[in-house]
Design a protein around this motif. Structure first.
Motif, PDB file in Angstrom:
ATOM      1  N   TYR A   2       0.850  -1.192   0.000  1.00 44.46           N
ATOM      2  CA  TYR A   2       0.000   0.000   0.000  1.00 44.46           C
ATOM      3  C   TYR A   2       0.882   1.237   0.000  1.00 44.46           C
ATOM      4  O   TYR A   2       0.497   2.279  -0.459  1.00 44.46           O
ATOM      5  CB  TYR A   2      -0.942  -0.010   1.215  1.00 44.46           C
ATOM      6  CG  TYR A   2      -2.196  -0.795   0.958  1.00 44.46           C
ATOM      7  CD1 TYR A   2      -2.287  -1.664  -0.120  1.00 44.46           C
ATOM      8  CD2 TYR A   2      -3.306  -0.658   1.770  1.00 44.46           C
ATOM      9  CE1 TYR A   2      -3.439  -2.380  -0.370  1.00 44.46           C
ATOM     10  CE2 TYR A   2      -4.469  -1.372   1.529  1.00 44.46           C
ATOM     11  CZ  TYR A   2      -4.532  -2.228   0.459  1.00 44.46           C
ATOM     12  OH  TYR A   2      -5.680  -2.924   0.224  1.00 44.46           O
ATOM     13  N   GLU A  61      -5.983   3.352   0.913  1.00 46.62           N
ATOM     14  CA  GLU A  61      -7.252   2.898   1.481  1.00 46.62           C
ATOM     15  C   GLU A  61      -8.417   3.694   0.873  1.00 46.62           C
ATOM     16  O   GLU A  61      -9.461   3.132   0.527  1.00 46.62           O
ATOM     17  CB  GLU A  61      -7.271   3.089   3.001  1.00 46.62           C
ATOM     18  CG  GLU A  61      -6.154   2.370   3.753  1.00 46.62           C
ATOM     19  CD  GLU A  61      -6.393   0.873   3.912  1.00 46.62           C
ATOM     20  OE1 GLU A  61      -7.481   0.389   3.541  1.00 46.62           O
ATOM     21  OE2 GLU A  61      -5.467   0.185   4.392  1.00 46.62           O
ATOM     22  N   GLU A  91     -12.758   0.313   4.647  1.00 48.64           N
ATOM     23  CA  GLU A  91     -11.585   0.877   3.976  1.00 48.64           C
ATOM     24  C   GLU A  91     -11.519   2.380   4.216  1.00 48.64           C
ATOM     25  O   GLU A  91     -10.440   2.937   4.441  1.00 48.64           O
ATOM     26  CB  GLU A  91     -11.592   0.573   2.468  1.00 48.64           C
ATOM     27  CG  GLU A  91     -11.701  -0.904   2.086  1.00 48.64           C
ATOM     28  CD  GLU A  91     -10.582  -1.788   2.636  1.00 48.64           C
ATOM     29  OE1 GLU A  91      -9.712  -1.297   3.365  1.00 48.64           O
ATOM     30  OE2 GLU A  91     -10.597  -3.004   2.327  1.00 48.64           O
ATOM     31  N   HIS A  94     -10.108   2.712   7.546  1.00 47.31           N
ATOM     32  CA  HIS A  94      -8.656   2.471   7.561  1.00 47.31           C
ATOM     33  C   HIS A  94      -7.912   3.734   7.132  1.00 47.31           C
ATOM     34  O   HIS A  94      -6.902   4.104   7.723  1.00 47.31           O
ATOM     35  CB  HIS A  94      -8.288   1.321   6.615  1.00 47.31           C
ATOM     36  CG  HIS A  94      -8.876   0.006   7.032  1.00 47.31           C
ATOM     37  ND1 HIS A  94      -8.731  -1.151   6.305  1.00 47.31           N
ATOM     38  CD2 HIS A  94      -9.621  -0.328   8.117  1.00 47.31           C
ATOM     39  CE1 HIS A  94      -9.358  -2.141   6.919  1.00 47.31           C
ATOM     40  NE2 HIS A  94      -9.906  -1.664   8.019  1.00 47.31           N
ATOM     41  N   GLU A 174      -9.416  -6.811   8.558  1.00 45.39           N
ATOM     42  CA  GLU A 174      -9.093  -7.275   7.208  1.00 45.39           C
ATOM     43  C   GLU A 174      -9.541  -8.706   6.926  1.00 45.39           C
ATOM     44  O   GLU A 174      -9.821  -9.059   5.788  1.00 45.39           O
ATOM     45  CB  GLU A 174      -7.590  -7.190   6.941  1.00 45.39           C
ATOM     46  CG  GLU A 174      -7.049  -5.792   6.713  1.00 45.39           C
ATOM     47  CD  GLU A 174      -7.532  -5.147   5.432  1.00 45.39           C
ATOM     48  OE1 GLU A 174      -8.256  -5.787   4.651  1.00 45.39           O
ATOM     49  OE2 GLU A 174      -7.187  -3.974   5.226  1.00 45.39           O
TER      50      GLU A 174
END
Ligand SMILES: [Fe+2]
Ligand SMILES: [Fe+2]
Lengths: 330, 94
Positions: A2, A61, A91, A94, A174
């Motif tokens: 990420y 995210e 998400e 997050h 997750e």
């Protein structure tokens, strides 16, 4: 991952002799697994690198909500729709945990958003691919969230307290993401021949981009070495990628799907799967902004930000008016 | 006008009988919005039964530089701990 290819701004890893006394004390604490907290002294390069890394992670995210959001209105059942909404909302959460971790380092939320929109800070390459069919939603949960878990579990032990705590929170959520994806794949693979073909097609398109998520081999990278020293990168890109392949291939076998790699084979000698060459040219093109959806993703984010400006301003004005009225009444 | 919404620190009581615990921060225009947003950001899975919010700007913290001055004095006061007083084996319930 990420946060791919995070620049540490250093030309070489400093060894102890070159460090100032403060830097040495800082490195000693990291070596002893003492967490760094926002108000503690830290080297500038550590702070800047973390800001970049956490920020990239947060943007991923948020931008990552777009490919999946694309299917919310067309989910095949009410249950799938509710599940996908919950997943996409997670998400968003997050992204918010991560922005707030980055803010503890002294960067403002607006500055981070501005950096994303100006193209100064990247987000993960994976979110620049389109979601063409419902099977893509299953594949993303299974592979993309699966890869994310692989990367994020070690980060729960990273040296910066707020980042580690955000990762713990994220990791708890997750596994639902990955399972709901695999559950979609199971349903498709147990369904009609057409559904099975759809599942195979999605795997064919997402497999290689998923492996690229871990980033180019970094065994020789000075940035990775420095980040490892600071314990903000705990495993190398290739180690994580290998773990991901080893874990995922049997899951594909169970679905009766074929991983699109002719060189994929179990190596009894290594105790790992061997796999083919990744097309790094494609990866670098996507990172540069030339993937299938880069422009669309950025346009969507910028439009959402600009269209929401009047709401942000009005809400603030309203709150200020109320506060003034309360002060008067008091 | 493009001023950022203020930052709020969020504290959640996870169960009856436990204290509120800091979980993170978020932006909101006022306390009411901070509580609503905290509900969505920090309690999507029954993590809490009560939320406190406080403007980050209103929180005063000890500085890491004062760590020794503040906390070292208690290091040598071992007599504050029950283990400082060994009890004879024959004495029970103490
Ligand atoms: Fe996530
Ligand atoms: Fe996820």
């Amino acid at each position: 991952m990420y946060a791919q290819m995070v620049d540490t701004g250093v030309a070489k890893v400093r060894d102890v002799a070159e460090m100032t006394q403060e830097e040495r004390a800082f490195q000693d604490r990291i070596d002893a697994d003492v967490k760094v907290e926002p108000k503690d002294w830290m080297p500038d390069a550590y702070r800047r690198t973390l800001i970049r890394q956490i920020q990239q992670h947060a943007h991923s995210e948020i931008v990552g909500m777009l490919p999946e959001g694309n299917w919310i209105t067309r989910a095949p059942s009410l249950q799938r729709k509710a599940t996908l909404m919950a997943k996409v909302q997670d998400e968003g959460g997050h992204g918010l945990y991560l922005y707030c971790a980055a803010e503890t380092l002294g960067v403002s939320r607006d500055a981070m958003v501005a950096d994303l929109h100006a193209g100064k800070v990247k987000y993960s390459s994976i979110f620049n691919y389109p979601t063409l069919t419902w099977a893509d939603i299953g594949t993303i949960g299974w592979l993309v969230d699966g890869a994310a878990i692989m990367n994020q579990i070690p980060l729960c032990r990273c040296s910066f307290g707020p980042y580690a705590r955000a990762m713990i929170r994220v990791c708890k959520e997750e596994s639902f993401h990955q399972r709901q994806g695999y559950d979609i794949m199971l349903a498709l693979c147990r369904g009609t021949p057409e559904q099975k073909v759809m599942a195979q097609d999605a795997l064919n398109r997402w497999w290689w981009p998923s492996l690229m998520m871990f980033g180019p081999p970094d065994a020789a990278s000075v940035h990775s070495a420095q980040s490892a020293r600071w314990k903000i990168k705990l495993l190398s890109n290739d180690e994580l990628r290998q773990r991901f392949v080893d874990q995922t291939v049997p899951q594909a076998d169970y679905l009766g799907l074929k991983v699109p790699d002719d060189r994929l084979a179990w190596s009894a000698e290594r105790g790992h799967y061997d796999f083919g060459e990744i097309d790094w040219q494609e990866f670098h093109e996507v990172i540069k902004g030339n993937g299938p959806c880069n422009r669309e993703r950025m346009q969507t984010r910028i439009k959402a930000w600009e269209d929401g400006a009047w709401v942000r301003e009005a809400a603030l004005a309203h709150a200020e008016k109320h506060a003034a009225r309360e002060r008067q009444a008091a | 006008m493009s001023s950022e919404w203020p930052l709020w620190e969020i504290f959640i009581r996870s169960q009856h009988g436990l204290a509120h615990k800091h979980v993170g921060s978020l932006h909101a225009v006022d306390a009411q919005m901070a509580i609503r947003n905290a509900r969505d950001v920090y309690t999507r899975r029954n993590e809490g039964i009560s939320i406190w919010v406080a403007r980050s700007a209103d929180i005063h913290a000890s500085s890491p530089g004062d760590k020794e001055a503040l906390f070292e004095p208690s290091n040598d006061k071992v007599y504050r701990h029950p283990t400082f007083f060994p009890m004879p084996d024959d004495v029970k319930h103490i």
